[in-house]
Design a protein around this motif. Structure first.
Motif, short mmCIF file in Angstrom:
data_model
loop_
_atom_site.label_atom_id
_atom_site.label_comp_id
_atom_site.label_asym_id
_atom_site.label_seq_id
_atom_site.Cartn_x
_atom_site.Cartn_y
_atom_site.Cartn_z
N LEU A 10 33.44 43.12 45.84
CA LEU A 10 31.69 43.27 46.83
C LEU A 10 32.04 42.88 48.30
O LEU A 10 32.25 41.23 48.71
CB LEU A 10 31.07 42.10 45.76
CG LEU A 10 29.88 42.08 45.74
CD1 LEU A 10 28.96 43.09 45.68
CD2 LEU A 10 29.00 41.24 45.04
N GLY A 11 31.76 43.65 49.16
CA GLY A 11 32.22 42.86 50.36
C GLY A 11 33.80 43.17 50.81
O GLY A 11 34.06 43.08 50.23
N THR A 12 33.83 41.68 51.35
CA THR A 12 34.76 41.22 51.27
C THR A 12 35.35 39.93 50.38
O THR A 12 36.58 39.93 50.43
CB THR A 12 34.92 40.15 52.89
OG1 THR A 12 33.91 38.66 52.34
CG2 THR A 12 34.43 40.81 53.73
N ILE A 13 34.13 40.21 49.10
CA ILE A 13 34.56 39.44 48.60
C ILE A 13 35.45 40.33 47.32
O ILE A 13 35.61 41.16 46.50
CB ILE A 13 33.96 38.39 47.28
CG1 ILE A 13 33.25 37.60 48.43
CG2 ILE A 13 34.24 37.70 46.40
CD1 ILE A 13 31.95 37.56 48.11
N GLU A 14 37.34 39.46 47.03
CA GLU A 14 38.06 40.34 45.91
C GLU A 14 38.12 39.67 45.05
O GLU A 14 38.17 40.52 44.14
CB GLU A 14 39.38 40.96 46.33
CG GLU A 14 39.30 41.46 47.85
CD GLU A 14 40.24 42.17 48.48
OE1 GLU A 14 41.30 41.49 48.19
OE2 GLU A 14 39.94 43.26 49.05
N ASP A 15 38.18 38.14 44.31
CA ASP A 15 38.34 37.31 43.61
C ASP A 15 36.69 37.27 42.97
O ASP A 15 36.10 36.69 42.47
CB ASP A 15 39.24 35.83 43.90
CG ASP A 15 38.59 35.10 42.63
OD1 ASP A 15 39.12 36.00 41.95
OD2 ASP A 15 39.01 34.41 42.58
N ILE A 16 36.34 38.00 42.04
CA ILE A 16 35.66 38.15 41.18
C ILE A 16 34.54 37.53 39.72
O ILE A 16 35.69 37.67 39.41
CB ILE A 16 34.48 40.05 41.67
CG1 ILE A 16 34.56 40.59 42.49
CG2 ILE A 16 33.11 40.25 40.61
CD1 ILE A 16 33.44 40.68 43.33
N HIS A 17 34.30 36.53 39.75
CA HIS A 17 34.41 35.85 38.52
C HIS A 17 33.45 35.70 38.30
O HIS A 17 32.10 35.97 38.67
CB HIS A 17 34.68 34.05 38.95
CG HIS A 17 34.91 33.97 39.63
ND1 HIS A 17 33.45 32.63 40.02
CD2 HIS A 17 34.66 34.01 41.09
CE1 HIS A 17 33.15 32.92 40.98
NE2 HIS A 17 34.10 32.68 42.05
N PRO A 18 32.65 35.11 37.10
CA PRO A 18 31.64 35.31 36.38
C PRO A 18 30.34 33.96 37.56
O PRO A 18 29.72 34.91 37.26
CB PRO A 18 31.65 34.26 35.03
CG PRO A 18 33.09 34.89 34.46
CD PRO A 18 34.06 35.46 35.60
N GLY A 19 31.01 32.83 38.24
CA GLY A 19 30.33 32.19 38.73
C GLY A 19 29.34 33.46 39.96
O GLY A 19 27.78 32.75 40.82
N VAL A 20 30.61 34.04 40.79
CA VAL A 20 29.48 35.30 41.17
C VAL A 20 28.71 36.43 40.87
O VAL A 20 27.69 36.52 41.14
CB VAL A 20 30.69 35.36 41.85
CG1 VAL A 20 30.30 37.48 42.99
CG2 VAL A 20 32.30 35.66 42.03
N VAL A 21 28.70 36.66 39.38
CA VAL A 21 28.01 37.53 39.35
C VAL A 21 26.72 36.05 38.81
O VAL A 21 25.37 36.92 38.76
CB VAL A 21 28.39 38.35 37.50
CG1 VAL A 21 27.45 39.17 36.80
CG2 VAL A 21 29.46 39.48 38.57
N GLU A 22 26.86 35.69 38.44
CA GLU A 22 25.62 34.53 37.66
C GLU A 22 24.96 34.28 38.48
O GLU A 22 23.54 34.19 38.99
CB GLU A 22 26.35 33.24 37.41
CG GLU A 22 26.55 33.66 36.05
CD GLU A 22 27.71 31.78 35.84
OE1 GLU A 22 27.18 31.04 36.78
OE2 GLU A 22 27.62 31.23 34.72
N ASP A 23 24.62 34.71 40.00
CA ASP A 23 24.63 34.14 41.51
C ASP A 23 23.62 35.73 41.93
O ASP A 23 23.10 35.48 42.73
CB ASP A 23 25.77 33.39 42.66
CG ASP A 23 25.51 32.32 42.15
OD1 ASP A 23 24.65 31.53 41.29
OD2 ASP A 23 27.03 31.53 42.57
N LEU A 24 24.05 36.57 41.62
CA LEU A 24 23.11 37.43 41.85
C LEU A 24 21.60 37.89 42.13
O LEU A 24 21.24 36.85 40.49
CB LEU A 24 23.81 39.23 41.59
CG LEU A 24 25.24 39.70 41.32
CD1 LEU A 24 25.65 40.65 40.46
CD2 LEU A 24 25.81 39.67 42.47
N PHE A 25 21.11 38.05 42.54
CA PHE A 25 19.75 38.67 42.54
C PHE A 25 19.84 39.54 40.97
O PHE A 25 19.95 40.30 40.45
CB PHE A 25 19.20 39.12 43.52
CG PHE A 25 18.67 38.33 44.44
CD1 PHE A 25 18.00 37.35 44.32
CD2 PHE A 25 19.82 38.87 45.74
CE1 PHE A 25 18.58 36.69 45.89
CE2 PHE A 25 19.64 38.03 46.75
CZ PHE A 25 19.11 36.95 46.89
#
Length: 152
Positions: free
Chosen positions: A91-106
């Motif tokens: 996701l962009g420059t983020i390669e370590d996607i974890h549930p916390g990242v998905v939780e912070d999506l709009f």
């Protein structure tokens, strides 16, 4: 070197493939990763907005493992958060996607990813039927095309 011809070909039931004519057999590759662009974008802790990403096809393990997650057991709506975090490659420059990242999506971006997941895993494509609001013409767009709606 002697070449063995399958019985079906010898008996006229199938035509010989390209390898029988001395050409290497072409194998069809399965597309397993699909690029996307989020409607709004994920804003990280530094304020950087990440809009483009890649989602891969889900495996059976991807759909089974979240069922053992305590957060999913307590709240079944959390299943999509865990599942999406497992299949996002970047996701962009983020390669370590974890549930916390998905939780912070709009919410609109999460809804987009849920629909995108369904399209590539259940329907096997990323096309969507749309209607032009001006002329009412119906056509298909490729959601993985990387362009924004309204751009050609």
């Amino acid at each position: 070197m002697r070449r063995t011809i399958p019985a079906a070909v010898r008996d006229g039931q199938a035509s010989p493939g390209p390898e029988a004519a001395g050409r290497p057999e072409r194998t069809e590759r399965l597309r397993t990763e699909f690029p996307f662009e989020l409607p709004r974008g994920y804003v990280d802790e530094t304020g950087t907005v990440h809009r483009t990403g890649v989602m891969r096809l889900a495996t059976a393990r991807d759909e089974l493992i979240p069922l053992r997650d305590d957060r999913v057991r307590e709240n079944s709506a959390y299943l999509s958060v865990v599942l999406i975090s497992r299949v996002l490659v970047s996701l962009g420059t983020i390669e370590d996607i974890h549930p916390g990242v998905v939780e912070d999506l709009f919410a609109s971006d999460l809804a987009f990813l849920q629909d995108f997941y369904r399209r590539i895993n259940a329907e096997g494509h990323t096309r969507a039927a749309v209607t032009c609001p001006s002329c009412q013409e119906s056509f298909a767009v490729d959601l993985a095309g990387g362009g924004r709606l309204g751009e050609s």
